[in-house]
Structures are given as structure tokens and as C-alpha cells.
Design a protein around this motif. Structure first.
Motif, PDB file in Angstrom:
ATOM      1  N   ALA A 126      -1.884   6.920   2.451  1.00 56.94           N
ATOM      2  CA  ALA A 126      -0.832   6.158   1.779  1.00 56.94           C
ATOM      3  C   ALA A 126       0.054   7.111   0.991  1.00 56.94           C
ATOM      4  O   ALA A 126      -0.390   8.163   0.522  1.00 56.94           O
ATOM      5  CB  ALA A 126      -1.435   5.106   0.854  1.00 56.94           C
TER       6      ALA A 126
ATOM      7  N   ALA B 172       1.905   9.974   4.398  1.00 52.97           N
ATOM      8  CA  ALA B 172       0.753   9.089   4.584  1.00 52.97           C
ATOM      9  C   ALA B 172      -0.037   9.486   5.829  1.00 52.97           C
ATOM     10  O   ALA B 172      -1.275   9.479   5.831  1.00 52.97           O
ATOM     11  CB  ALA B 172       1.226   7.635   4.676  1.00 52.97           C
TER      12      ALA B 172
ATOM     13  N   THR C 280      -7.320   6.632   6.813  1.00 53.10           N
ATOM     14  CA  THR C 280      -6.301   5.838   6.120  1.00 53.10           C
ATOM     15  C   THR C 280      -5.549   6.740   5.153  1.00 53.10           C
ATOM     16  O   THR C 280      -6.157   7.538   4.429  1.00 53.10           O
ATOM     17  CB  THR C 280      -6.944   4.675   5.346  1.00 53.10           C
ATOM     18  OG1 THR C 280      -7.608   3.812   6.265  1.00 53.10           O
ATOM     19  CG2 THR C 280      -5.885   3.874   4.593  1.00 53.10           C
TER      20      THR C 280
ATOM     21  N   ARG D 267       1.368   2.498   3.899  1.00 55.58           N
ATOM     22  CA  ARG D 267      -0.037   2.814   4.191  1.00 55.58           C
ATOM     23  C   ARG D 267      -0.229   2.770   5.703  1.00 55.58           C
ATOM     24  O   ARG D 267       0.284   1.860   6.366  1.00 55.58           O
ATOM     25  CB  ARG D 267      -0.977   1.818   3.520  1.00 55.58           C
ATOM     26  CG  ARG D 267      -2.462   2.148   3.752  1.00 55.58           C
ATOM     27  CD  ARG D 267      -3.389   1.194   3.006  1.00 55.58           C
ATOM     28  NE  ARG D 267      -3.313  -0.170   3.527  1.00 55.58           N
ATOM     29  CZ  ARG D 267      -2.802  -1.189   2.862  1.00 55.58           C
ATOM     30  NH1 ARG D 267      -2.263  -1.001   1.654  1.00 55.58           N
ATOM     31  NH2 ARG D 267      -2.781  -2.400   3.401  1.00 55.58           N
TER      32      ARG D 267
END
Length: 652
Positions: A428, A538, A426, A447
Motif C-alpha cells: 500500500a 505499492a 500486499t 492497495r
């Protein structure tokens, strides 16, 4: 008159175009049956199709059977043109799947039947070439049941099989085994048959027709398109066992575009299947500005001008300049769907004369109207044009088409595999308006995280929809999807979720006399410029892994060839998953990288004395072992902020 939109599908060389010719002759549309080898068939109208003896583009021809109009769609059989078949599937009411009595169930046959069954398209199987040497019956029926569908009902046998005198013999009420197979279709029929000495033949045949029209059972007919034997029974089966199109003419207009071509003057012509309602000349499309200027429907082997087209029919429409394959007309909820794997190969197309790059791009764009999956892409930095492919034959067809229709001589670079990237973590990032180093009048925060396999790119809002004008919101979403066509290694990023976390803009500012001041007002271009920088930041934090396309293969070789074939499979990174020996045949199934399939096809004949049979089709993506391969970027690389801003803003 009721309408049946009927597809003819098969593996290449099974004889479906010859069957189309025979059906047209039986219906009185043509006086003489054309031959593929002679290049004089009705549906292979392209010069290239006639010369190569294969179907490249789908073609529509119409004829009548009793009180029913049949719009017959002849489709390509070669796997390189599977996209053309895919576009036809959504317009069919029923299908005839042609199987060669000599070659039997082949790779493409299995792929086609798998999709037909999944879509519940009512399908009849026609076993062709019963007059050829090597034709089979009992063993082939068993293969059809094992490899295509267990829900089959053979409708006849063949006398003098494998000879020029071969004759299809239909089953009737006196054929007890046939009737027993019919009564097995229904529990009530089975009970009636067991409790009575009478054979409920008509009731059983009616049940077969009902089940067949729902795509639950597949009648199997035998015959020869060349001699005509068995074709009469097939025609009866088409009317008895396949459903007519729904005639919902009073509903709102609904249709789907499955083919686009250019007319003699370069005008765009759209082939549309009408699902509901009625479309008339001079009607404007409900969701666009284009107006229908002419309509032609298919009737008795010709395309006939008409003032309108109604539900159930297929028509050619003029005047729709903005139309594309897969577009929906009217209120239809049907969306373009993909039933087959995407192309896994690509190549760079180069003009023989450097001054023709612009002409080449325009020509390829026209070809992409007819086949969007070739996905024409231009590297704006190197000015190189790339196209996607299913195989080498498709490359040859593109080259010949460019030469014949556009007068362009081209060459190709070596074909390479199309990999993809998947997000592994993940990440962001955000940039705030008027806060360094953001040079754009926009605030964007994004994100990115992994999504479900085969889930595509999902875009979500983590901010209020009303926090910005819709045009700015739309600019961010569109740019996100466009930017993800090139990930950290240059491959398309798939199966991820992108959430907008920050948004902000400057409202429209003006000086005296309402003069718009762009330097103080946000525009959609600010969001289109900033989004790639934020998204790639990101993505860099999340990380990606490159995956290569993997085919599932099935290989049948003589048992004595196994020792020679196995080392080749190992070198080609083909992992066997199952292995069995039946008689003198060794059967293997497993996974092989798409990049190695062509090499196996090339080596197999010499390794097996020409007796090896290979079937393969895309199955899944697998992480690449070792260093990730990079693809040359075709944009100004938002991963390099300085280079990107230099080209987008002409300043750093």
C-alpha cells in the motif's frame, strides 16, 4: 427467409476452403470450382492468401438452401491466426468442423471442437478427402469419438475408400446399427425400440435433429470436396441439424462487430452480426455519435446495398469511424470474450529506412484494427515498435502485408516469449495533496494484493464514490490499468486486486471575471500523473514474481525413437506427465515452456524419421526458475521517481 450464420472450421489443409467452393457451386453461386493451389477461390481474396494457399482472414459469402439463407464464414485453419477464428465464434448459429480422412484428428481440430462444445455451438463434422490414398473410416470414427466428442452419430459409410472412385453411402432405415445408435439418444426411443418390432426411424431422426440443434450431438458426414461425393448429404444435414438465427426484429438494436477492414478510399468498414432489432441507414449508434452512412448485406454470393439490416443477418456498415473489433452495437449485453489463449510471443518491428518509423506505426495501427491481438506498442524512449504474435508464420504475413499494401520494407528482431507478473504479497502507498514530496494537486492512495487466477485486474473503491468528481475517479482507474501493463520487471501484471484507499482534490478555483486558475485547481491530469508513482510504490512493497507461459503437449512417436527423444525433452524443460505404449507407438503428454515449442517442432522430424506427431496449446503460467527475466520498459519508469518527474513535469 430464415438465416443461418454458418462457420467452416478446420485444421490447416483439411480442405475447408475447397468445401466452401463446393457448397457455392452446389448452390449455383459459381459456375466453376476454384482451387486453393490455383489461387482462384472465392473466399481467399487477399493476394497473400492466394499466393500462400492458406486462409488468413475470415470471409463471408452467402447462398440459399431451399427457404434458408446461409451466411457462410470461411475461417483460417493455421494456429497463428486463431484470433481470427475467435472473433467469428460469437456470431455463429452453427458450424461445420472439417476433418481430413487422411491426416485425421489434428491439433487444431481438437482445440476448435473443445471451444465449440464449451459454447454449445451446434456442430456437424464433415470428414473430407475420402478419395485420397491413406483415407480411413473405422479407425477415424473411433478417433473422432475419443478425441473430439463421444456424442457423435456417423451418417453414412464410404465405398471404394481411398480411391478416386470413393463414394459416400448414406445410412437409412435398413441399417440396423445406425438406427440403434439413433434410438440410444433418448430413453423413450430405446424403450419403444425394445418393445416393438417396428424401428421408429423418423422419430429417431427427429430426435437427432433436436439434439443436434442444441449442440448435444454431432452428426458426422463423409465425402470429398474435390469430387463432390457426400456434399449433397452434408447440405441436407446443414438444413436439418443446424438451427436458424432468432428473428427478434422488434427488440432494441443489438449487434456485435467481428471484423473491420478498409475500403479502396481508406474508409473503415465494419462487419456486424445483428442479434436483435433493425438498423437503418442514417441511424446513429445508441451509445455513440457515429452515423451509419451505408449498409450492405450478403445475398447469393454478393454484397448488396440495402436501406436496413435486421436481426439474424450479417452486414457491412460504413460511417462508423470509431468502431473497433469486439465493439457492441446498441443494447446488447454480449461482451467480447476470449476463447483461446493470448499470444505468447512478441518481436520488435524495424523499418528498413529509419525515416519511415511514423509511417510504419500508422500502418501497424491499421493492421491492429483488423487484428487487435497483435497489440502494437511503441517504446516512446527508444521509438521501437513491438507486436505480439502467435507464431513465425504470422510474422511473415505481417512483413508481406506491410510490403504489398503499404510499400514498407521491414525486418524483425528475434522473437521472444511474453511473460507475465503476479503479485505475491500486499502493498500500500499514498500521497497527500500539498504534502511533500507530492508535486501534484491530488491525493491518491492504493492497495494492491493477489487476486484469483484468471480473475484479471479488479479495481475497487475503498473511499466514497462522491468524494471526488467522477472524471478524477475514472482517471485513477484507467491509469491503474494502464500502469499495470508494466510491472516491476517490465511484464504485464495480471490477476490482482487494486483498492483505492485515499482520495482528495482542490475544487475549481478562479480569479475575477471567472478566469480558471490551474495552479490552484485539481485536474484529471494531476491524478493521471500521480497514480503511477503511488501504484508502483505499492507494487514494490507487495512484490511480484515473473511467470512464463506453459503449453500442454501430446507427443506420439515410434517406440524405437523414445531413447533419442527423451534427452531432447529434458533439455527443452519438457516435463512428461503421462506415458503409454500402444502397438509400436509411444505416447507422451506433459508440459513444455512456450519458448521451447518451436525448438521441439524443429527437432522432431529428424529424431523420429518424420513419424513424430506433436500437438501443443497454451495451458497455464508457471513461475520462472532462477533470476527473473526483465523486459525493457517503454515508458518513463515510475519506479525511478526522479526520471519520471523529469519527463512528466519537466522538473524534479
Amino acid at each position: 427467409m430464415a438465416v443461418l450464420n454458418l462457420g467452416i472450421l478446420a485444421h490447416v489443409d483439411a480442405g475447408k476452403t475447397s468445401l466452401t467452393e463446393r457448397l457455392l457451386h452446389a448452390a449455383g453461386i459459381i459456375d466453376e470450382i476454384g482451387r486453393v493451389d490455383d489461387g482462384n477461390t472465392q473466399t481467399d481474396s487477399m493476394a497473400l492468401e492466394r499466393r500462400r494457399g492458406i486462409t488468413i482472414k475470415s470471409a463471408v459469402v452467402s447462398f440459399s438452401i431451399g427457404d434458408r439463407t446461409v451466411n457462410l464464414i470461411d475461417t483460417p485453419g493455421h494456429p497463428d491466426f486463431i484470433a481470427e477464428v475467435e472473433r467469428v465464434l460469437g456470431v455463429l448459429d452453427g458450424a461445420v468442423l472439417v476433418v481430413s480422412a487422411v491426416e485425421g484428428v489434428q491439433a487444431q481440430t481438437r482445440i476448435l471442437m473443445r471451444v465449440l462444445r464449451r459454447l454449445r455451438i451446434p456442430t456437424i463434422v464433415f470428414v473430407n478427402k475420402v478419395d485420397r490414398g491413406g483415407a480411413r473410416y473405422d479407425g477415424l470414427v473411433a478417433d473422432i469419438a475419443a478425441k473430439l466428442s463421444p456424442s457423435i452419430v456417423p451418417m453414412g459409410s464410404v465405398a471404394a475408400l481411398g480411391t478416386r472412385a470413393a463414394r459416400a453411402v448414406p445410412f437409412g432405415v435398413e441399417d440396423v446399427e445406425f438406427v440403434e445408435r439413433l434410438v440410444e439418444l433418448d430413453d423413450e426411443l430405446t424403450a419403444a425400440y425394445l418393445s416393438s418390432s417396428d424401428i421408429p426411424y423418423e422419430r429417431a431422426r427427429s430426435t437427432l435433429a433436436e439434439r443436434s440443434r442444441r449442440g448435444l450431438v454431432h452428426p458426422v458426414f463423409f465425402g470429398s470436396a474435390i469430387t463432390g461425393t457426400g456434399v449433397g448429404a452434408l447440405i441436407d444435414g446443414i438444413t436439418s441439424f443446424l438451427p436458424a438465427a432468432p428473428e427478434d426484429v422488434d427488440a432494441p438494436v443489438s449487434g456485435a462487430v467481428f471484423k473491420v477492414e478498409r475500403g479502396p478510399a481508406g474508409e473503415k468498414i465494419a462487419y456486424v452480426r445483428m442479434h436483435a432489432g433493425r438498423l437503418r441507414v442514417r441511424d446513429r449508434l445508441p451509445d455513440g455519435d457515429d452515423k451509419v452512412t451505408a449498409i450492405a448485406v450478403f445475398a447469393e454470393g454478393a454484397s448488396v446495398s440495402q436501406p436496413a439490416v435486421a436481426a439474424g443477418s450479417i452486414a457491412r456498415l460504413w460511417g462508423l469511424n470509431g468502431i473497433r473489433i469486439g465493439d457492441v452495437i446498441g443494447s446488447s449485453t454480449r461482451a467480447e470474450k476470449h476463447y483461446f489463449s493470448p499470444p505468447t510471443l512478441e518481436t520488435v518491428v524495424l523499418p528498413a529506412r529509419s525515416g519511415e518509423r511514423g509511417t510504419l506505426r500508422a500502418a501497424l495501427d491499421q493492421l491492429a484494427e483488423q487484428d487487435p491481438l497483435i497489440d502494437v506498442r511503441q517504446d516512446e524512449i527508444r521509438r521501437e515498435i513491438t507486436v505480439s504474435l502467435y507464431g513465425e508464420v504470422q510474422k511473415e504475413v505481417i512483413q508481406a502485408t506491410l510490403a504489398e499494401e503499404f510499400g514498407l520494407d521491414v525486418c524483425f528482431r528475434e522473437t521472444t516469449t511474453i511473460n507475465i507478473e503476479r503479485v505475491v504479497g500486499t502493498g500500500a502507498a499514498f500521497e497527500i495533496i500539498d504534502v511533500a514530496p507530492n508535486p501534484f494537486l491530488a491525493t491518491v492512495g492504493l492497495r494492491i494484493e493477489p487476486g484469483p487466477v484468471n480473475g484479471g485486474v479488479r479495481y475497487r473503491l475503498g473511499v466514497e464514490l462522491g468524494s471526488m468528481p467522477y472524471s478524477f475517479m475514472k482517471a485513477v482507474e484507467d491509469t491503474v490499468r494502464e500502469t499495470l501493463s508494466q510491472g516491476l520487471h517490465g511484464w504485464q501484471v495480471i490477476d490482482c486486486v487494486v483498492t483505492m484507499t485515499h482520495s482528495g482534490y482542490y475544487p475549481r478555483q478562479s480569479h475575477m471575471h471567472a478566469t480558471f486558475d490551474k495552479s490552484m485547481s485539481s485536474t484529471a491530469s494531476d491524478f493521471r500523473g500521480l497514480t503511477p508513482l503511488v501504484l508502483m510504490s505499492a507494487l514494490a512493497e507487495a512484490g511480484t514474481r515473473v511467470h512464463e507461459p506453459i503449453h500442454r503437449y501430446q507427443l506420439e512417436i515410434p517406440a524405437e525413437s523414445f531413447a533419442a527423444v527423451l534427452p531432447v525433452l529434458v533439455r527443452l524443460r519438457a516435463a512428461p506427465l503421462t506415458s503409454s505404449i500402444t502397438g509400436g507407438t509411444h505416447s507422451l503428454a506433459g508440459d513444455i515452456p512456450a519458448a521451447e515449442v518451436h525448438g521441439l517442432e524443429r527437432r522432431l522430424p529428424s529424431l523420429t524419421s518424420g513419424e513424430g506427431v506433436l500437438e501443443s496449446a497454451f495451458d497455464h503460467y508457471r513461475p520462472v526458475d532462477g533470476p527473473a527475466p526483465d523486459r525493457v520498459r517503454r515508458d518513463h519508469n515510475p519506479l525511478n521517481r526522479k526520471e519520471y518527474l523529469l519527463h512528466v513535469l519537466r522538473r524534479v
